[in-house]
Design a protein around this motif. Structure first.
Motif, PDB file in Angstrom:
ATOM      1  N   ALA A  15      -6.237  -5.310   0.344  1.00 52.13           N
ATOM      2  CA  ALA A  15      -7.001  -4.879   1.518  1.00 52.13           C
ATOM      3  C   ALA A  15      -8.194  -5.799   1.691  1.00 52.13           C
ATOM      4  O   ALA A  15      -9.203  -5.669   1.001  1.00 52.13           O
ATOM      5  CB  ALA A  15      -7.447  -3.424   1.364  1.00 52.13           C
ATOM      6  N   VAL A  48      -3.080  -5.758   4.104  1.00 52.98           N
ATOM      7  CA  VAL A  48      -2.648  -4.604   4.916  1.00 52.98           C
ATOM      8  C   VAL A  48      -3.538  -4.412   6.145  1.00 52.98           C
ATOM      9  O   VAL A  48      -3.109  -3.854   7.150  1.00 52.98           O
ATOM     10  CB  VAL A  48      -2.629  -3.296   4.088  1.00 52.98           C
ATOM     11  CG1 VAL A  48      -1.559  -3.345   3.025  1.00 52.98           C
ATOM     12  CG2 VAL A  48      -3.995  -2.985   3.494  1.00 52.98           C
ATOM     13  N   GLN A  49      -4.771  -4.902   6.044  1.00 48.16           N
ATOM     14  CA  GLN A  49      -5.659  -4.741   7.203  1.00 48.16           C
ATOM     15  C   GLN A  49      -5.272  -5.674   8.345  1.00 48.16           C
ATOM     16  O   GLN A  49      -5.673  -5.471   9.481  1.00 48.16           O
ATOM     17  CB  GLN A  49      -7.115  -4.956   6.779  1.00 48.16           C
ATOM     18  CG  GLN A  49      -7.559  -3.828   5.838  1.00 48.16           C
ATOM     19  CD  GLN A  49      -8.958  -4.001   5.289  1.00 48.16           C
ATOM     20  OE1 GLN A  49      -9.550  -5.081   5.411  1.00 48.16           O
ATOM     21  NE2 GLN A  49      -9.462  -2.947   4.671  1.00 48.16           N
ATOM     22  N   PHE A  52      -0.436  -4.074   9.123  1.00 48.28           N
ATOM     23  CA  PHE A  52      -0.152  -2.699   8.686  1.00 48.28           C
ATOM     24  C   PHE A  52       1.331  -2.387   8.758  1.00 48.28           C
ATOM     25  O   PHE A  52       1.842  -1.544   8.046  1.00 48.28           O
ATOM     26  CB  PHE A  52      -0.963  -1.678   9.507  1.00 48.28           C
ATOM     27  CG  PHE A  52      -0.402  -1.382  10.873  1.00 48.28           C
ATOM     28  CD1 PHE A  52      -0.757  -2.141  11.968  1.00 48.28           C
ATOM     29  CD2 PHE A  52       0.490  -0.329  11.047  1.00 48.28           C
ATOM     30  CE1 PHE A  52      -0.232  -1.874  13.217  1.00 48.28           C
ATOM     31  CE2 PHE A  52       1.026  -0.057  12.301  1.00 48.28           C
ATOM     32  CZ  PHE A  52       0.666  -0.836  13.391  1.00 48.28           C
ATOM     33  N   GLN A  53       2.045  -3.101   9.628  1.00 44.76           N
ATOM     34  CA  GLN A  53       3.471  -2.829   9.765  1.00 44.76           C
ATOM     35  C   GLN A  53       4.212  -3.138   8.456  1.00 44.76           C
ATOM     36  O   GLN A  53       5.104  -2.388   8.054  1.00 44.76           O
ATOM     37  CB  GLN A  53       4.050  -3.659  10.919  1.00 44.76           C
ATOM     38  CG  GLN A  53       5.472  -3.273  11.312  1.00 44.76           C
ATOM     39  CD  GLN A  53       5.622  -1.800  11.697  1.00 44.76           C
ATOM     40  OE1 GLN A  53       4.835  -1.271  12.478  1.00 44.76           O
ATOM     41  NE2 GLN A  53       6.621  -1.115  11.127  1.00 44.76           N
ATOM     42  N   ALA A  55       2.880  -2.899   5.552  1.00 42.85           N
ATOM     43  CA  ALA A  55       2.509  -1.793   4.658  1.00 42.85           C
ATOM     44  C   ALA A  55       3.402  -0.592   4.918  1.00 42.85           C
ATOM     45  O   ALA A  55       3.855   0.086   4.003  1.00 42.85           O
ATOM     46  CB  ALA A  55       1.047  -1.424   4.849  1.00 42.85           C
ATOM     47  N   LEU A  56       3.666  -0.332   6.202  1.00 46.17           N
ATOM     48  CA  LEU A  56       4.555   0.767   6.579  1.00 46.17           C
ATOM     49  C   LEU A  56       5.964   0.521   6.053  1.00 46.17           C
ATOM     50  O   LEU A  56       6.587   1.413   5.486  1.00 46.17           O
ATOM     51  CB  LEU A  56       4.612   0.870   8.108  1.00 46.17           C
ATOM     52  CG  LEU A  56       3.837   1.990   8.790  1.00 46.17           C
ATOM     53  CD1 LEU A  56       3.990   1.872  10.297  1.00 46.17           C
ATOM     54  CD2 LEU A  56       4.295   3.352   8.305  1.00 46.17           C
ATOM     55  N   ASP A  59       6.131   1.210   2.482  1.00 49.96           N
ATOM     56  CA  ASP A  59       5.535   2.487   2.063  1.00 49.96           C
ATOM     57  C   ASP A  59       4.326   2.289   1.157  1.00 49.96           C
ATOM     58  O   ASP A  59       4.225   2.889   0.086  1.00 49.96           O
ATOM     59  CB  ASP A  59       6.568   3.361   1.314  1.00 49.96           C
ATOM     60  CG  ASP A  59       7.522   4.028   2.278  1.00 49.96           C
ATOM     61  OD1 ASP A  59       7.075   4.364   3.396  1.00 49.96           O
ATOM     62  OD2 ASP A  59       8.695   4.205   1.914  1.00 49.96           O
ATOM     63  N   ILE A  60       3.435   1.425   1.577  1.00 47.07           N
ATOM     64  CA  ILE A  60       2.261   1.156   0.751  1.00 47.07           C
ATOM     65  C   ILE A  60       1.187   2.206   1.034  1.00 47.07           C
ATOM     66  O   ILE A  60       0.769   2.409   2.170  1.00 47.07           O
ATOM     67  CB  ILE A  60       1.696  -0.259   1.032  1.00 47.07           C
ATOM     68  CG1 ILE A  60       2.754  -1.323   0.738  1.00 47.07           C
ATOM     69  CG2 ILE A  60       0.439  -0.494   0.195  1.00 47.07           C
ATOM     70  CD1 ILE A  60       3.333  -1.282  -0.667  1.00 47.07           C
ATOM     71  N   LEU A  61       0.789   2.909  -0.003  1.00 47.10           N
ATOM     72  CA  LEU A  61      -0.222   3.942   0.141  1.00 47.10           C
ATOM     73  C   LEU A  61      -1.566   3.464  -0.383  1.00 47.10           C
ATOM     74  O   LEU A  61      -2.597   3.657   0.239  1.00 47.10           O
ATOM     75  CB  LEU A  61       0.238   5.179  -0.639  1.00 47.10           C
ATOM     76  CG  LEU A  61      -0.696   6.363  -0.700  1.00 47.10           C
ATOM     77  CD1 LEU A  61      -0.957   6.912   0.693  1.00 47.10           C
ATOM     78  CD2 LEU A  61      -0.091   7.441  -1.583  1.00 47.10           C
ATOM     79  N   VAL A  62      -1.511   2.814  -1.545  1.00 41.20           N
ATOM     80  CA  VAL A  62      -2.758   2.352  -2.151  1.00 41.20           C
ATOM     81  C   VAL A  62      -2.740   0.833  -2.268  1.00 41.20           C
ATOM     82  O   VAL A  62      -1.679   0.201  -2.276  1.00 41.20           O
ATOM     83  CB  VAL A  62      -2.958   2.967  -3.562  1.00 41.20           C
ATOM     84  CG1 VAL A  62      -3.041   4.478  -3.483  1.00 41.20           C
ATOM     85  CG2 VAL A  62      -1.853   2.540  -4.509  1.00 41.20           C
ATOM     86  N   THR A  63      -3.930   0.288  -2.363  1.00 41.79           N
ATOM     87  CA  THR A  63      -4.056  -1.144  -2.666  1.00 41.79           C
ATOM     88  C   THR A  63      -4.946  -1.281  -3.887  1.00 41.79           C
ATOM     89  O   THR A  63      -5.820  -0.451  -4.084  1.00 41.79           O
ATOM     90  CB  THR A  63      -4.689  -1.917  -1.485  1.00 41.79           C
ATOM     91  OG1 THR A  63      -5.942  -1.335  -1.172  1.00 41.79           O
ATOM     92  CG2 THR A  63      -3.788  -1.933  -0.278  1.00 41.79           C
ATOM     93  N   PRO A  64      -4.754  -2.292  -4.716  1.00 45.64           N
ATOM     94  CA  PRO A  64      -3.639  -3.257  -4.620  1.00 45.64           C
ATOM     95  C   PRO A  64      -2.315  -2.639  -5.093  1.00 45.64           C
ATOM     96  O   PRO A  64      -2.326  -1.805  -5.979  1.00 45.64           O
ATOM     97  CB  PRO A  64      -4.066  -4.357  -5.588  1.00 45.64           C
ATOM     98  CG  PRO A  64      -5.515  -4.109  -5.910  1.00 45.64           C
ATOM     99  CD  PRO A  64      -5.732  -2.655  -5.742  1.00 45.64           C
TER     100      PRO A  64
END
Lengths: 94, 503
Positions: A15, A48-49, A52-53, A55-56, A59-64
């Motif tokens: 992020a 992800v910033q 974001f697609q 990340a979607l 299925d990324i919820l947390v970083t790193p």
């Protein structure tokens, strides 16, 4: 630390320029150069910033979050990768 | 060149005005004095089965139906499970998703993931941010945040992460509903208690079982910067989602007693000085078999024949059994049913809690718009749970009817014929305008029925004992002697032979 096989495909989700994101990249570089054969490592960094697609899609919820695709299949490691031992175990090069 | 940078005197204290956003839950906007705090976080806490997910979903769906986009993040159920649950309420989520009015994101936690060092929820924030910008959404639900908290090993870190998330939500002015699976377990409260301090508005949903009947209660625990209703409010999960059950109005807005209307029996009309008053609450009390239902049905047939509409709520008999029972006494409900003037609602009292009973009946009051309501019998209402539940139910039903100008005819099965007993059996006699007591008595080895008007507000009524006969052709009542020297009522040809025995 021979015994390693490859190749490894790494996708590291970070992020922006947050300290943990920076640390995770540094730690991953260190792992690749110290414990694996660098030419066996393909590293992709996803911010992800900015995407974001992606990340979607993953299925990324947390970083790193590090997604590893290697000889042992696919696995997920979360955190800034500072606990190197647990990363190596996951990679199969303990 | 120094100048004093004087702020306007009120600048420091001029808080951003609190704007509210409709909740989509019937009756809740009144309790919250307008709705959820716009651009802030509201927490919904409650144990399993309280309806948290539905509550949160309803907020987004009703907004979406008005054209406002929202994002639903679920940590627990899959997006498909959410869609299927919504479909049972008639909400077509895929359609809203296609129209860009809703986005459901199942934030999956990979249980096999290896943890190596600290992490944060920025991935989720990036997804919400990206989708919110794409859809122009400012309304957000995060369902079951407690699950993500368990993933952060240390409590302190979990707390920091949630606080960071909360700050981010505030900065971006999302009107957020955060649901947390949380009952009053002291262990959980100590772990998740900080959420209560963090959120601007905290709503507790409570699902409890009292006397084997489930009841649901909503309470607003806090609302920063706003007034709110502080009571516990019953709510139900019905065909259209969650609704608060309207509570007894703070102000009494009962309409006065209206015109006299025939009871369907000429002698009883005479004994009551003309009939039941419109908008009155009439109680017919008596032991089993004294003729309460027949007397009530007599009124129903007469009212429906006048073109009035009657809602008949039976807690004792099925529609068929009721029709047959009164038909044997010469009272035919069929024409009124066929004309659509009579609506029968037959339910077992224990089939649901008193709140749900009330909710369903109030819904029918609105949709069917009856002139009169019969409840047969209120003594069965005890089976909705407790005496308290039965009292609340009847009280609120009477209030609702009185506010709408509806006549209530309640039957009550009493065990003893002692007139000093509270004939409502529930302690709401003050709301009852007229009481008719039916009794058995043994006269010369002959079981005879009698009727006594114990009370009839606004009526010069008979104080005599009237003999009552149930014939194949309806109820026959002896005239008794009219009170206060009024002219005796004309006698009916069908008067029973036994009437001569009047004392």
């Amino acid at each position: 630390m021979s015994g390693t096989i490859g190749p490894y495909k790494f996708t590291l989700f970070v992020a922006g320029k947050s300290p943990n994101s920076q640390l995770a990249q540094d730690n991953l570089n260190h792992i690749c150069s110290e414990y694996l054969r660098v030419w066996n490592c393909k590293v992709t960094i996803v911010d992800v910033q900015k995407d974001f697609q992606k990340a979607l899609d993953y299925d990324i919820l947390v970083t790193p979050t590090l997604i590893v695709e290697g000889p042992r299949g696919r696995s997920t490691i979360i955190g800034n990768l500072s606990q190197i031992d647990s990363v190596l175990v996951t990679l199969g090069c303990d | 060149m120094e100048t004093t940078r004087a702020l306007p005197a009120d600048a420091v204290f001029r808080a951003k005005p609190l704007v509210k956003l409709g909740t989509g839950v019937d009756g809740l906007d009144e309790v919250l004095d307008g709705g959820f705090p716009k651009g802030r976080t509201t927490m919904i806490r409650g144990g399993p089965g309280a309806g948290k997910t539905l509550f949160a979903l309803q907020y987004l769906v009703l907004s979406a139906l008005k054209g406002t986009a929202g994002i639903f993040v679920t940590f627990e159920e899959s997006a498909d499970a959410i869609r299927m649950n919504a479909a049972t309420l008639g909400w077509d989520l895929p359609a809203l998703e296609r129209m860009g009015l809703l986005f459901i994101h199942h934030a999956k936690l990979d249980s096999a993931a290896v943890v190596s060092g600290p992490f944060s929820l920025k991935g989720l924030m990036a997804i919400v941010d990206g989708k919110a910008k794409a859809l122009g959404a400012h309304q957000l639900v995060i369902d079951a945040i407690d699950i993500v908290m368990r993933r952060f090993g240390e409590e302190a870190r979990a707390r920091d992460e949630i606080n960071t998330l909360h700050e981010w939500l505030d900065e971006n002015e999302f009107t957020t509903l955060l649901s947390v699976k949380l009952n009053d377990d002291p262990d959980l409260t100590s772990r998740f208690g900080f959420l209560d301090y963090m959120a601007d508005c905290v709503i507790r949903l409570d699902h409890r079982v009292m006397e084997q009947i489930s009841t649901r209660r909503l309470r607003v625990q806090k609302y920063r910067g706003s007034s709110f209703g502080t009571n516990e409010y019953p709510y139900v999960i019905g065909d259209n989602g969650i609704s608060l059950v309207p509570i007894a109005s703070a102000q009494l807005e009962h309409r006065g007693l209206g015109a006299r209307q025939s009871t369907g029996n000429r002698e009883l009309d005479a004994a009551l000085g003309g009939g039941y008053r419109r908008n009155a609450c009439v109680l017919i009390a008596g032991a089993s078999g004294t003729g309460k239902t027949t007397l009530a049905a007599t009124f129903v047939v007469a009212a429906c024949a006048r073109g009035e509409r009657v809602l008949y709520i039976s807690y004792e008999e099925s529609p068929d059994a009721l029709r047959t029972a009164v038909l044997n006494a010469g009272v035919d409900l069929q024409p009124a049913l066929e004309a659509g003037n009579l609506k029968l609602v037959c339910r077992l009292p224990e089939s649901m809690g008193s709140d749900e009973h009330l909710f369903h009946n109030l819904t029918v009051l609105t949709s069917f718009n009856p002139d009169h309501v019969v409840v047969d019998a209120i003594s069965a209402c005890h089976r909705m749970g407790s005496g308290k539940a039965a009292f609340d139910y009847c009280m609120r039903l009477v209030n609702a009817c009185k506010e709408r100008g509806i006549t209530c005819l309640f039957t009550n099965q009493v065990r003893s014929a002692n007139p000093s007993e509270d004939l409502s059996g529930l302690g709401f006699s003050s709301l009852v305008d007229a009481v008719i007591q039916l009794q058995f008595e043994l006269v010369d080895d002959d079981l005879q029925r009698s009727l006594l008007i114990m009370k009839a507000r606004g009526c010069r009524h008979s104080h005599r004992l009237h003999h009552l006969q149930i014939t194949d052709d309806g109820i026959l009542l002896s005239p008794g002697r009219s009170p206060a020297g009024a002219a005796p009522t004309e006698t009916s040809e069908r008067r029973p032979k036994t009437q001569g025995g009047a004392r």
